[in-house]
Motif scaffolding. Structure first.
Motif, PDB file in Angstrom:
ATOM      1  N   ARG A   1       0.801  -1.276  -0.074  1.00 49.90           N
ATOM      2  CA  ARG A   1       0.134  -0.033   0.037  1.00 49.90           C
ATOM      3  C   ARG A   1       0.679   1.324  -0.123  1.00 49.90           C
ATOM      4  NH1 ARG A   1      -3.824  -1.132   5.023  1.00 49.90           N
ATOM      5  NH2 ARG A   1      -4.547   1.020   4.518  1.00 49.90           N
ATOM      6  N   LEU A   2       1.981   1.200   0.530  1.00 51.00           N
ATOM      7  CA  LEU A   2       2.942   2.270   0.713  1.00 51.00           C
ATOM      8  C   LEU A   2       3.572   2.651  -0.760  1.00 51.00           C
ATOM      9  CD1 LEU A   2       4.133   4.480   2.480  1.00 51.00           C
ATOM     10  CD2 LEU A   2       6.038   2.984   2.856  1.00 51.00           C
ATOM     11  N   LEU A   3       3.744   1.578  -1.599  1.00 53.03           N
ATOM     12  CA  LEU A   3       4.399   1.927  -3.042  1.00 53.03           C
ATOM     13  C   LEU A   3       3.315   2.224  -3.781  1.00 53.03           C
ATOM     14  CD1 LEU A   3       6.674  -1.312  -3.447  1.00 53.03           C
ATOM     15  CD2 LEU A   3       7.434   1.074  -3.064  1.00 53.03           C
ATOM     16  N   LYS A   4       2.074   1.896  -3.561  1.00 54.19           N
ATOM     17  CA  LYS A   4       0.974   2.292  -4.644  1.00 54.19           C
ATOM     18  C   LYS A   4       0.607   3.719  -4.079  1.00 54.19           C
ATOM     19  CE  LYS A   4      -1.988  -1.980  -5.153  1.00 54.19           C
ATOM     20  NZ  LYS A   4      -1.808  -1.585  -6.715  1.00 54.19           N
ATOM     21  N   ALA A   5       0.842   4.108  -2.840  1.00 59.32           N
ATOM     22  CA  ALA A   5       0.577   5.623  -2.625  1.00 59.32           C
ATOM     23  C   ALA A   5       1.640   6.540  -3.156  1.00 59.32           C
ATOM     24  CB  ALA A   5       0.429   5.538  -0.972  1.00 59.32           C
ATOM     25  N   LEU A   6       2.596   6.047  -3.671  1.00 61.61           N
ATOM     26  CA  LEU A   6       3.786   7.186  -4.187  1.00 61.61           C
ATOM     27  C   LEU A   6       3.392   7.672  -5.310  1.00 61.61           C
ATOM     28  CD1 LEU A   6       6.739   4.760  -3.947  1.00 61.61           C
ATOM     29  CD2 LEU A   6       6.370   6.713  -2.459  1.00 61.61           C
ATOM     30  N   SER A   7       3.621   9.043  -5.901  1.00 64.77           N
ATOM     31  CA  SER A   7       3.453   9.423  -7.028  1.00 64.77           C
ATOM     32  C   SER A   7       3.984   8.662  -8.051  1.00 64.77           C
ATOM     33  CB  SER A   7       3.860  10.773  -6.999  1.00 64.77           C
ATOM     34  OG  SER A   7       5.392  10.891  -7.019  1.00 64.77           O
ATOM     35  N   ALA A   8       3.888   8.851  -9.257  1.00 67.11           N
ATOM     36  CA  ALA A   8       4.355   7.860 -10.259  1.00 67.11           C
ATOM     37  C   ALA A   8       5.725   8.241 -10.393  1.00 67.11           C
ATOM     38  CB  ALA A   8       3.606   8.053 -11.858  1.00 67.11           C
TER      39      ALA A   8
ATOM     40  N   GLY B   1       2.665 -11.792   3.929  1.00 64.88           N
ATOM     41  CA  GLY B   1       3.400 -12.252   5.258  1.00 64.88           C
ATOM     42  C   GLY B   1       3.335 -10.829   6.117  1.00 64.88           C
ATOM     43  N   ILE B   2       3.926 -11.217   7.326  1.00 61.19           N
ATOM     44  CA  ILE B   2       3.857 -10.024   8.218  1.00 61.19           C
ATOM     45  C   ILE B   2       5.022 -10.000   9.055  1.00 61.19           C
ATOM     46  CG2 ILE B   2       2.917  -9.624  10.368  1.00 61.19           C
ATOM     47  CD1 ILE B   2       0.141 -10.751   9.601  1.00 61.19           C
ATOM     48  N   ALA B   3       5.683  -9.021   9.158  1.00 58.80           N
ATOM     49  CA  ALA B   3       6.781  -8.965  10.118  1.00 58.80           C
ATOM     50  C   ALA B   3       6.749  -8.545  11.559  1.00 58.80           C
ATOM     51  CB  ALA B   3       8.091  -7.938   9.419  1.00 58.80           C
ATOM     52  N   SER B   4       7.336  -8.878  12.453  1.00 58.16           N
ATOM     53  CA  SER B   4       7.198  -8.460  14.027  1.00 58.16           C
ATOM     54  C   SER B   4       8.442  -7.576  14.308  1.00 58.16           C
ATOM     55  CB  SER B   4       7.226  -9.704  14.876  1.00 58.16           C
ATOM     56  OG  SER B   4       5.913 -10.497  14.923  1.00 58.16           O
TER      57      SER B   4
ATOM     58  N   VAL C   1       9.001  -9.449  23.462  1.00 56.60           N
ATOM     59  CA  VAL C   1       7.775  -9.068  23.202  1.00 56.60           C
ATOM     60  C   VAL C   1       7.524  -8.314  22.176  1.00 56.60           C
ATOM     61  CG1 VAL C   1       5.789  -7.736  24.509  1.00 56.60           C
ATOM     62  CG2 VAL C   1       7.440  -9.270  26.025  1.00 56.60           C
ATOM     63  N   GLU C   2       6.452  -8.704  21.350  1.00 51.54           N
ATOM     64  CA  GLU C   2       6.111  -7.696  20.132  1.00 51.54           C
ATOM     65  C   GLU C   2       5.663  -6.414  20.678  1.00 51.54           C
ATOM     66  OE1 GLU C   2       4.333  -9.535  16.110  1.00 51.54           O
ATOM     67  OE2 GLU C   2       2.616  -8.611  17.414  1.00 51.54           O
ATOM     68  N   VAL C   3       6.208  -5.370  19.865  1.00 52.45           N
ATOM     69  CA  VAL C   3       5.730  -4.084  20.143  1.00 52.45           C
ATOM     70  C   VAL C   3       5.118  -3.347  18.789  1.00 52.45           C
ATOM     71  CG1 VAL C   3       7.434  -3.643  21.885  1.00 52.45           C
ATOM     72  CG2 VAL C   3       8.084  -3.019  19.442  1.00 52.45           C
ATOM     73  N   GLY C   4       5.302  -4.025  17.595  1.00 57.51           N
ATOM     74  CA  GLY C   4       4.700  -3.615  16.267  1.00 57.51           C
ATOM     75  C   GLY C   4       5.009  -4.760  15.197  1.00 57.51           C
ATOM     76  N   ILE C   5       4.030  -4.339  14.215  1.00 55.58           N
ATOM     77  CA  ILE C   5       4.107  -5.303  13.222  1.00 55.58           C
ATOM     78  C   ILE C   5       3.954  -4.635  11.929  1.00 55.58           C
ATOM     79  CG2 ILE C   5       2.777  -7.227  14.320  1.00 55.58           C
ATOM     80  CD1 ILE C   5       0.153  -6.669  12.793  1.00 55.58           C
ATOM     81  N   VAL C   6       4.607  -5.037  10.975  1.00 52.86           N
ATOM     82  CA  VAL C   6       4.865  -4.540   9.496  1.00 52.86           C
ATOM     83  C   VAL C   6       4.063  -5.496   8.437  1.00 52.86           C
ATOM     84  CG1 VAL C   6       6.114  -3.352   8.053  1.00 52.86           C
ATOM     85  CG2 VAL C   6       6.367  -3.247  10.443  1.00 52.86           C
ATOM     86  N   GLY C   7       3.366  -5.160   7.497  1.00 53.67           N
ATOM     87  CA  GLY C   7       2.751  -6.217   6.582  1.00 53.67           C
ATOM     88  C   GLY C   7       2.708  -5.332   5.154  1.00 53.67           C
ATOM     89  N   ARG C   8       1.821  -5.487   4.367  1.00 49.61           N
ATOM     90  CA  ARG C   8       1.731  -4.816   3.162  1.00 49.61           C
ATOM     91  C   ARG C   8       1.525  -3.553   3.023  1.00 49.61           C
ATOM     92  NH1 ARG C   8      -3.152  -8.575   2.011  1.00 49.61           N
ATOM     93  NH2 ARG C   8      -1.555  -9.892   1.179  1.00 49.61           N
ATOM     94  N   GLU C   9       1.182  -3.020   4.174  1.00 52.58           N
ATOM     95  CA  GLU C   9       1.058  -1.708   4.412  1.00 52.58           C
ATOM     96  C   GLU C   9       2.277  -0.794   4.366  1.00 52.58           C
ATOM     97  OE1 GLU C   9       2.247  -2.294   8.493  1.00 52.58           O
ATOM     98  OE2 GLU C   9       1.150  -3.628   6.899  1.00 52.58           O
ATOM     99  N   GLY C  10       3.454  -1.263   4.772  1.00 51.59           N
ATOM    100  CA  GLY C  10       4.515  -0.637   5.213  1.00 51.59           C
ATOM    101  C   GLY C  10       5.823  -1.285   4.538  1.00 51.59           C
TER     102      GLY C  10
ATOM    103  N   ARG D   1      -3.547  -7.838   7.325  1.00 51.76           N
ATOM    104  CA  ARG D   1      -2.339  -7.815   6.320  1.00 51.76           C
ATOM    105  C   ARG D   1      -2.336  -9.114   6.019  1.00 51.76           C
ATOM    106  NH1 ARG D   1      -1.761  -4.730  10.663  1.00 51.76           N
ATOM    107  NH2 ARG D   1      -0.468  -2.659  10.466  1.00 51.76           N
ATOM    108  N   ALA D   2      -3.276 -10.276   6.205  1.00 46.63           N
ATOM    109  CA  ALA D   2      -3.148 -11.738   5.564  1.00 46.63           C
ATOM    110  C   ALA D   2      -4.040 -11.901   4.177  1.00 46.63           C
ATOM    111  CB  ALA D   2      -3.481 -12.466   6.510  1.00 46.63           C
ATOM    112  N   ASP D   3      -3.717 -13.091   3.595  1.00 46.47           N
ATOM    113  CA  ASP D   3      -4.323 -13.340   2.862  1.00 46.47           C
ATOM    114  C   ASP D   3      -5.668 -14.198   3.142  1.00 46.47           C
ATOM    115  OD1 ASP D   3      -3.312 -11.875   0.610  1.00 46.47           O
ATOM    116  OD2 ASP D   3      -1.714 -13.343   0.513  1.00 46.47           O
ATOM    117  N   GLY D   4      -6.705 -14.025   3.150  1.00 42.86           N
ATOM    118  CA  GLY D   4      -7.920 -14.943   3.474  1.00 42.86           C
ATOM    119  C   GLY D   4      -8.005 -14.879   5.184  1.00 42.86           C
ATOM    120  N   ASP D   5      -8.651 -15.625   5.610  1.00 46.89           N
ATOM    121  CA  ASP D   5      -9.075 -15.873   7.114  1.00 46.89           C
ATOM    122  C   ASP D   5      -8.160 -16.674   7.944  1.00 46.89           C
ATOM    123  OD1 ASP D   5     -11.314 -14.074   6.558  1.00 46.89           O
ATOM    124  OD2 ASP D   5     -12.416 -15.585   5.874  1.00 46.89           O
TER     125      ASP D   5
END
Length: 237
Positions: A12-19, A56-59, A69-78, A163-167
């Motif tokens: 989603r971040l790459l999609k949000a970039l200008s051309a 996928g998802i990164a912790s 302990v996990e303090v954040g996650i990054v997926g296809r938004e970031g 951030r996942a594909d499906g349920d």
């Protein structure tokens, strides 16, 4: 290998970039597989590459005498590694690794920073992303300090579901207890409660989201603030 086209990315971040900004980055983007447990950032080591995650998802985790302990996650938004590279701090004392396998596009830290330093519009968007990531980690700290295990688990599942594909989410009880910073028995009881409430179905190594609206009700306001901030900062930019 052909260059990535902006219309083909799911990040989603790459999609949000200008051309123009996308064209600045595209020659430096390398497609990579990201298997489970792969380290993306090591604690206190210079960040050489960043990853725009496609699936996928990164912790983001903190480790101390009481464990990890996990303090954040990054997926296809970031973008992994954004904060140390874009703030010129080079490294962080925390690690990032893949908790759910996937793939993405890797870019060298120097290449990204050069584009960041050249383009005002790219700099504006990526700094907005840094703020969105800060909001997520601060919300996580608040939730971990004030909510019970069941509510925290509901929020975590919603964030992963986003951030996942499906349920289906492939995750073990041991991993959940580590990420939430609680005993495994507490995670097991929380999963049983969510399952009896028909929010999820839990099987060995897999959790299936059955009713997202019910899960949001259980999350009781702990979920949604970072998500709204991301939409405002990135997709409303």
């Amino acid at each position: 290998m052909s260059q990535l086209q902006q219309s083909h990315t799911r990040n989603r971040l790459l999609k949000a970039l200008s051309a123009d900004d996308f064209d600045r980055l595209a020659p430096h983007l390398q497609f990579v597989e990201l298997p489970v447990q792969q380290s993306l950032i090591a604690p206190n080591q210079p960040v050489k590459h960043l990853h725009f995650i496609e699936s996928g998802i990164a912790s983001i985790t903190v480790e101390g005498s009481m464990g990890k302990v996990e303090v954040g996650i990054v997926g296809r938004e970031g973008l992994t590694g954004a904060i140390p590279v874009l703030t010129c701090s080079d490294r962080v004392p925390h690690d990032q690794f893949m908790q759910l396998p996937g793939d993405g596009h890797r870019i060298g830290a120097d290449a990204l920073y050069e584009a960041f330093d050249t383009s005002r519009s790219l700099r504006r968007l990526l700094l907005r992303y840094v703020q969105a990531e800060f909001v997520q980690t601060r919300q996580t700290a608040y939730v971990n300090a004030t909510y019970n295990i069941e509510t925290r688990l509901a929020r975590w599942l919603l964030m992963c579901h986003d951030r996942a594909d499906g349920d289906d989410l492939r995750v073990k009880h041991e991993f959940l207890s580590m990420m939430l910073g609680v005993q495994r028995s507490g995670v097991t009881l929380a999963l049983q409660n969510l399952e009896s409430g028909r929010c999820i179905r839990a099987r060995r190594g897999r959790i299936t989201v059955l009713d997202r609206e019910l899960l949001e009700t259980v999350a009781d306001g702990s979920y949604g603030v970072p998500e709204a901030e991301y939409a405002r900062l990135i997709e409303g930019a």
